[in-house]
Every structure is written in C-alpha cells, then in structure tokens.
Design an enzyme around this catalytic site. Structure first.
Site, PDB file in Angstrom:
ATOM      1  N   GLU A 142      41.008 -76.284 -21.675  1.00 39.58           N
ATOM      2  CA  GLU A 142      39.615 -76.093 -21.212  1.00 39.58           C
ATOM      3  C   GLU A 142      38.777 -75.365 -22.283  1.00 39.58           C
ATOM      4  OE1 GLU A 142      38.468 -77.189 -18.133  1.00 39.58           O
ATOM      5  OE2 GLU A 142      40.392 -77.699 -17.224  1.00 39.58           O
TER       6      GLU A 142
HETATM    7  C1  LIG Z   1      49.671 -78.574 -21.791  1.00 42.84           C
HETATM    8  C2  LIG Z   1      48.371 -79.130 -22.243  1.00 42.84           C
HETATM    9  C3  LIG Z   1      47.606 -79.878 -21.373  1.00 42.84           C
HETATM   10  C4  LIG Z   1      46.398 -80.440 -21.800  1.00 42.84           C
HETATM   11  N1  LIG Z   1      45.706 -81.264 -20.960  1.00 42.84           N
HETATM   12  C5  LIG Z   1      44.654 -81.973 -21.463  1.00 42.84           C
HETATM   13  C6  LIG Z   1      44.050 -83.020 -20.685  1.00 42.84           C
HETATM   14  O1  LIG Z   1      44.417 -83.265 -19.531  1.00 42.84           O
HETATM   15  N2  LIG Z   1      43.061 -83.744 -21.249  1.00 42.84           N
HETATM   16  C7  LIG Z   1      42.613 -83.509 -22.521  1.00 42.84           C
HETATM   17  O2  LIG Z   1      41.707 -84.200 -22.966  1.00 42.84           O
HETATM   18  N3  LIG Z   1      43.148 -82.510 -23.279  1.00 42.84           N
HETATM   19  C8  LIG Z   1      44.167 -81.757 -22.781  1.00 42.84           C
HETATM   20  N4  LIG Z   1      44.761 -80.782 -23.550  1.00 42.84           N
HETATM   21  C9  LIG Z   1      44.262 -80.543 -24.893  1.00 42.84           C
HETATM   22  C10 LIG Z   1      43.595 -79.214 -25.057  1.00 42.84           C
HETATM   23  O3  LIG Z   1      42.353 -79.216 -24.421  1.00 42.84           O
HETATM   24  C11 LIG Z   1      43.525 -78.920 -26.562  1.00 42.84           C
HETATM   25  O4  LIG Z   1      44.848 -78.613 -26.970  1.00 42.84           O
HETATM   26  C12 LIG Z   1      42.576 -77.797 -26.898  1.00 42.84           C
HETATM   27  O5  LIG Z   1      41.254 -78.179 -26.685  1.00 42.84           O
HETATM   28  C13 LIG Z   1      42.711 -77.354 -28.373  1.00 42.84           C
HETATM   29  O6  LIG Z   1      42.687 -78.447 -29.239  1.00 42.84           O
HETATM   30  P1  LIG Z   1      43.849 -78.589 -30.357  1.00 42.84           P
HETATM   31  O7  LIG Z   1      45.155 -78.464 -29.656  1.00 42.84           O
HETATM   32  O8  LIG Z   1      43.596 -79.815 -31.119  1.00 42.84           O
HETATM   33  O9  LIG Z   1      43.677 -77.326 -31.247  1.00 42.84           O
HETATM   34  P2  LIG Z   1      42.690 -77.176 -32.506  1.00 42.84           P
HETATM   35  O10 LIG Z   1      41.323 -77.590 -32.118  1.00 42.84           O
HETATM   36  O11 LIG Z   1      43.296 -77.789 -33.686  1.00 42.84           O
HETATM   37  O12 LIG Z   1      42.695 -75.597 -32.663  1.00 42.84           O
HETATM   38  C14 LIG Z   1      43.738 -74.882 -33.340  1.00 42.84           C
HETATM   39  C15 LIG Z   1      43.291 -73.424 -33.490  1.00 42.84           C
HETATM   40  O13 LIG Z   1      42.084 -73.370 -34.268  1.00 42.84           O
HETATM   41  C16 LIG Z   1      41.058 -72.731 -33.547  1.00 42.84           C
HETATM   42  N5  LIG Z   1      39.786 -73.385 -33.823  1.00 42.84           N
HETATM   43  C17 LIG Z   1      39.486 -74.703 -33.807  1.00 42.84           C
HETATM   44  N6  LIG Z   1      38.187 -74.901 -34.089  1.00 42.84           N
HETATM   45  C18 LIG Z   1      37.650 -73.697 -34.299  1.00 42.84           C
HETATM   46  C19 LIG Z   1      36.341 -73.222 -34.617  1.00 42.84           C
HETATM   47  N7  LIG Z   1      35.297 -74.042 -34.740  1.00 42.84           N
HETATM   48  N8  LIG Z   1      36.160 -71.911 -34.760  1.00 42.84           N
HETATM   49  C20 LIG Z   1      37.179 -71.057 -34.586  1.00 42.84           C
HETATM   50  N9  LIG Z   1      38.426 -71.410 -34.282  1.00 42.84           N
HETATM   51  C21 LIG Z   1      38.663 -72.720 -34.126  1.00 42.84           C
HETATM   52  C22 LIG Z   1      41.454 -72.879 -32.077  1.00 42.84           C
HETATM   53  O14 LIG Z   1      40.875 -71.876 -31.273  1.00 42.84           O
HETATM   54  C23 LIG Z   1      42.963 -72.768 -32.148  1.00 42.84           C
HETATM   55  O15 LIG Z   1      43.338 -71.425 -32.177  1.00 42.84           O
HETATM   56  C24 LIG Z   1      45.932 -80.169 -23.102  1.00 42.84           C
HETATM   57  C25 LIG Z   1      46.683 -79.369 -23.967  1.00 42.84           C
HETATM   58  C26 LIG Z   1      47.898 -78.872 -23.557  1.00 42.84           C
HETATM   59  C27 LIG Z   1      48.701 -78.050 -24.518  1.00 42.84           C
END
Ligand SMILES: Cc1cc2nc3c(=O)[nH]c(=O)nc-3n(C[C@H](O)[C@H](O)[C@H](O)COP(=O)(O)OP(=O)(O)OC[C@H]3O[C@@H](n4cnc5c(N)ncnc54)[C@H](O)[C@@H]3O)c2cc1C
Length: 603
Positions: free
Chosen positions: A410
C-alpha cells in the site's frame, strides 16, 4: 445519514495542523452505536472461531483454508460492509467498514491480507469507478464471496514508481476489445481470484489505464508459483502473466489514462484500512504477552512484576490506544465528509471518492504510524515471551513476521512519509490549508521576547494541550523555512522531508489520543479514565522526544549561523514542559491496569 453529521463544520484534511479541534468534535471507539458494537462482536466471534483457533494452519501455507474462510466471511456478509445496498452489500458507513477491517485482521496476517486485497483494492475500484453495467455485473458476486478479486498494479520494473508499468493494452482492429500483455508481480489473492483489476498502458499514454479482467486461463492468463515469503504464509501471492489477454472494451475502468488516479485513490482508502487492520493484531499480542507475563515465574515472581516488562506492556498499550484514537477520528471525518458531499448532491460514488481523497494526508499518517506500532509491539511481544517467543509454537513469532509486510505494501512507509509532507504543501499552494499565515506568525514569535508567565495548568490536559499547540509551531517553523529555502526542490531533500513528516505524524497521533481521552473524561469522569489519561500523557511525552530529535536534525540540515541558532532556540521553547510528567510512574500505572485486566481492554 444523520443530519448531525451534515451540519458539522468538518475540518478539511490536513487542517488539524492549523485549526483547533475540540474534543467533542472527534469520534472515538466509545461512540460506537449499538449496531456497530454488534458488528464488531460478530466479527470477533468469527475470528475466534474460524481463524484464531486454527492459526497454525495459516502458518503451514494452507491456502485452501484461507479461501474457505474468505467464503465463510462472505456468507456472514463481512465482505460486503462497504458495498452499497443496490449492489448486494450492506451499505454501511466508513466507520463500520473500518471496524470490520480492524477486528477481522487480528488473528493472522494471511487472512487479513486476503480480506484487504479482496474488499479493498480488488472490489472498491469497481464500486468507485465502475459504470452501472460493470457494477451490476461484478460487485454483487464480489460482495457475497461467490467471486474473489485481486489487484494487478506492481510489475518487476514498476513498484513504488507505479505509473511506469510496461504492461500494454492494444485495441483490436474491430475496436471491440483490448489485448493485454505484460507481467505483474506480488499479486495478493492471485491463486484463487476470479477477477483482476489490471493496469496497463495504451500506446504511449503518459498514464496507465485500468481494466476489469476475468480470470480465465484459456484467455492467455498464467501464473507463477506461490512466492516463498517471510510472513503471511497462507496469503496467496503470485506473479500473473497476461499474454494477448482479450478484454472487452466495455471492461475499461473509468476512462483511458485515468488508471493512475484510480490506483492512487484505491491506495488512499487502502492505507487507512490497512492501519485499521493493524489494530486488533496489537490488542491480541498485548493480550497474549500480558497473560504470559502474569503466569511466567522467574526469580520466584511472575515476570509482570519486573519494571522492564511493565515498561514494555505500558508502551505497547499506549501505542495501540493512540492508534485506535487516530484511526477512528479520521474514519469519522471521512464518513462525515461523504455525508456532506451527498447532501450537496454528489452521487455516493463521487462523494466517497472525494471524501477519502480529502483525508489522504491522514490516511498516509495512519498507514505509517500504525504499521510501525504493530511491528514494535509484536517485537516486544517476542521479548516478553523470551525464548518461547522465538518458537514457532507460540503466536508471537508469526505475529512478528506477519506484521512486517504492512510497512511495504500500500505504498512503502518511505513513500507515504514523503506523501504526508508533499500533499500538505500542495494543499497549502491550492489554498485548502493556510500554512503561510500561521508559519509567518511563528516566525514573528521567534523574533519576539518569550512570555515568562506561568500559565494555569490545573485543568485536565491544560499543559498537554499547550505543549501540543507549540509542537504544531515546530512543524510550521521547520516546514515553513524549508519550503522558503528550497521551494519545489524540497522534494529532493528527502531526509528533511522524512523528519518533517515524523513531526507531523507525532502531532496527529498525540492530538487524537488526548482528544479521545478528554472527551471520555468529560462524560465518564476522570477516575474512570485514569489509565487512559496516563497513556495520553505518556504518548505525548514520547512524541515530544521524537519531535525534538527530528526537529534538530531538520534544522541543522538547512539552516546555518544565526538562523540555525534562532530555530534551535525556538525548538527548545516550543517543546518545553513546565511540569515534566513522571513517565516511570505513568508506565507502571498503565502496566498494572493491563496486568490486572490480563490484556488490553481500552477498546
Ligand atoms: C506480500 C506482498 C503482497 C503484495 N500485494 C500486492 C497486490 O496485491 N497488488 C499489487 O499491485 N502489488 C502488491 N504488492 C507490491 C507492493 O505494493 C510493492 O512491493 C511496493 O509498492 C514496493 O514496490 P517494490 O517492491 O518494487 O519496491 P521498490 O519500489 O523497488 O522500493 C525499494 C525501496 O526503495 C524505496 N524507494 C523507492 N522509491 C523511492 C523514492 N522515490 N524515494 C525514496 N525511497 C524510495 C522504497 O521505500 C523501498 O524501501 C505486494 C507486495 C508484497 C511483498
């Protein structure tokens, strides 16, 4: 809808910072109607019977059991609380929706995630943005639990940067359908859902577009294996591949290019509901930890008698109480705003969208604060259980692992922290929240001579409210100077934004806690609220400490010389107590009450 709700002069989102809120104007858990209490109790009963009694099954990756419980929840109407009656739902208000999210989520994060993904991001985009035909076709099935929904936004290359997805939607030559091709990952409920909300890009559009896609493997939809995860072991999470998946044009959600807006609005609602979903888990951990501490004997005494354990129990209970206070305050603000907009002639759909959008700042604040509290509470829960806490045979270990995800999905807590300040600055620029006037006044106050009068703090919370008013000045001083210095470039000073955000979060949480207790002390008496008064004082004290630390860090990052000295003096002045509370005594008082009740009993 009550006329009382419509008449109220409701604060706009973010205005809590610059306008005074009276305790009578906030909603608290103690204000629940009989109907809401019944809803809460039947939800709790369902959880105790179907989930808590079988928590080990959720640890053993029993995905089928999660699905079975979702179906049972559907039969009991628990999936349809937020769905309008015209689409087979109960059409209950936002507070009732939050209540169900709250009490259904305590036993296991696996079910909580399945429930949230289905009722929130899986169903809500259709109720909020769907056409009449789409709503009639899909929402009743989703509301009853005949069908389950999932939400496909994230991709391997598009996580926090959600609008950068590569999934394509190409219009067929006859103009009758789109062909969707792309890879989605981390999709909750993927393993058993019947329908996906999918975001894809049409041609080279700047923004993605939303689609309702039925799950039909013969239509180019395939899945990866279940992900091996740290926690929420029985929540289905898979990659979903779309390969030329045909989607009728009438299944486009809203209009072309509006997908990013849908995704963001769905997440706003999702965030406050996720905060609610982290409350009951805290209550249950506190309950289990207290029972254990009352029974576990070391050095010939129950460990609850040790100050070290009391401090933990008191902090855990205080955070949970603060979280409840802030969640239900915001929930009722949203409910009232929806009622107000409906009274102004908006459809329920428009009213709900705008109502939640208005409080997007509060939704992000709650998401961050409550997800971090459930993590620290389950961590301390393990500590209280000692070695047994580390064992998978006790529910502490799984509570801790399950809690971890709430800081990631979220919108990660980093993204949400940034949003808190970013959205507030935007609101100020649009003239929705006047930050400039109050910030200028704080600037003038800094240049003036401080008052040396000793105020009369004899009334309940007189000093705490005085401190709170000054904490708001800290934010205005820091954020005001930062905006002046960096202008739109502020967003590139993330560490400063994070500090400012933490200050604002603490202000909202502390104020909500104090107002709830003040309201209850007025109607139930101060004696009846003695522990709640102690928790409110303890929360504020800790918030002041955080604000001093974050404020200092922010000031030295951008101010130098005389300006820095003046702001540091302001920080000292604005965070000063005349009578410092004895926090050790407060913690002891709180812990003794929790120990005597053998659990958390303030909800
Ligand atoms: C168990 C699970 C269930 C999920 N369910 C869903 C679902 O039902 N539908 C769906 O669409 N998604 C889902 N997700 C995805 C989830 O919403 C994403 O994992 C989340 O939004 C983070 O994206 P990412 O994993 O690509 O991390 P990244 O975006 O790569 O982030 C990695 C790190 O970098 C930081 N970061 C990234 N951008 C910035 C910035 N601009 N400034 C500062 N820091 C930053 C983040 O805070 C984090 O600490 C789920 C994830 C998990 C693990």
């Amino acid at each position: 809808m009550s006329t009382e709700a419509i008449k109220k002069d409701i604060l706009r989102g973010g205005q809590f910072l610059v306008k005074e809120t009276k305790c009578e104007d906030i909603f608290t858990l103690e204000d629940l109607s009989e109907e809401q209490k019944m809803m809460r109790d039947s939800t709790k009963e369902f959880v105790d019977r179907e989930l808590w009694a079988h928590w080990e099954r959720f640890e053993k990756k029993d995905y089928a059991y999660t699905e079975e419980c979702m179906r049972k929840a559907g039969e009991l109407g628990l999936l349809s609380v937020a769905v309008p009656e015209s689409y087979g739902g109960m059409g209950m208000g936002f507070v009732s929706t939050m209540l169900v999210c709250d009490y259904i989520s305590g036993a296991t994060g696996s079910f909580s995630t399945a429930f949230g993904a289905h009722t929130g991001i899986g169903t809500m985009p259709i109720t909020l943005y769907g056409t009449e035909e789409q709503k009639q076709k899909y929402v009743p099935k989703l509301a009853s639990g005949e069908w389950f929904g999932a939400y496909c936004l994230t991709e391997p290359g598009a996580g926090s940067d959600a609008n950068s997805g590569k999934t394509k939607a190409v219009l067929s030559e006859d103009g009758k359908h789109y062909n969707i091709t792309g890879q989605k990952m981390w999709i909750s409920n993927a393993g058993f859902c019947n329908l996906f909300i999918v975001f894809a890009r049409i041609e080279n559009d700047k923004n993605i577009t939303g689609f309702i896609v039925e799950n039909d493997p013969s239509n180019g939809i395939s899945m990866g294996e279940e992900e091996k995860k740290l926690g929420i072991h029985s929540s289905s999470t898979r990659q979903v591949f779309f390969n030329d998946t045909k989607v009728p044009v009438e299944n486009m959600l809203s209009t072309r290019g509006n997908g990013f807006k849908i995704a963001m609005n769905a997440l706003n609602v999702g965030r406050i509901k996720l905060a609610a979903a982290c409350l009951e888990a805290q209550r249950r951990v506190i309950g289990e930890a207290t029972k254990y501490a009352n029974e576990r004997i070391q050095f010939k005494t129950p460990i609850i008698n040790f100050g070290a354990i009391k401090a933990k129990i008191a902090n855990m209970a205080t955070n949970c109480y603060a979280d409840e206070s802030a969640c239900y305050r915001a929930a009722k603000n949203i409910e009232d705003r929806i009622a107000m907009r409906e009274a102004d002639g908006n459809s329920h759909q428009e009213a709900e969208l705008k109502g939640v959008e208005e409080y997007a700042i509060e939704c992000s604040i709650l998401k961050v604060a409550v997800s971090e509290d459930v993590q620290s509470t389950s961590d301390e829960g393990i500590q209280i259980f000692g070695g047994m806490g580390f064992s998978a045979d006790t529910p502490m270990e799984s509570a801790w692992r399950d809690a971890r995800i709430s800081r990631i999905y979220e919108g990660t807590n980093e993204i949400n922290r940034m949003l808190v300040v970013g959205m507030l600055v935007k609101k100020a620029m649009k003239g929705h929240v006047d930050l400039l006037g109050p910030a200028t006044k704080v600037g003038e106050e800094l240049m003036g001579i401080p008052s040396f009068e000793t105020p009369d703090f004899s009334e309940l919370f007189a000093e705490e409210k005085d401190v709170l008013a000054r904490l708001k000045k800290v934010f205005l001083m820091v954020a005001g100077a930062a905006v002046q210095k960096y202008g739109p470039d502020l967003e590139n000073h993330q560490q400063l934004m994070l500090s400012a955000s933490d200050i604002l979060i603490e202000i909202y949480m502390a104020e909500s806690t104090i107002l709830r207790t003040e309201k209850n002390a007025k109607r139930f008496g101060e004696d009846a609220q003695a522990t709640q008064i102690a928790m409110s004082k303890l929360y504020l004290y800790t918030a002041v400490d955080t604000i001093i630390q974050k404020g200092k860090e922010a000031i030295v990052s951008f101010a130098e010389g005389d300006e820095q000295r003046m702001m540091l003096m302001g920080l000292k002045r604005f965070t000063k107590y005349t009578n410092l509370p004895n926090v050790v005594a407060l913690r002891t008082q709180i812990a003794d009450q929790v120990a005597a009740a053998n659990g958390y009993t303030f909800d």
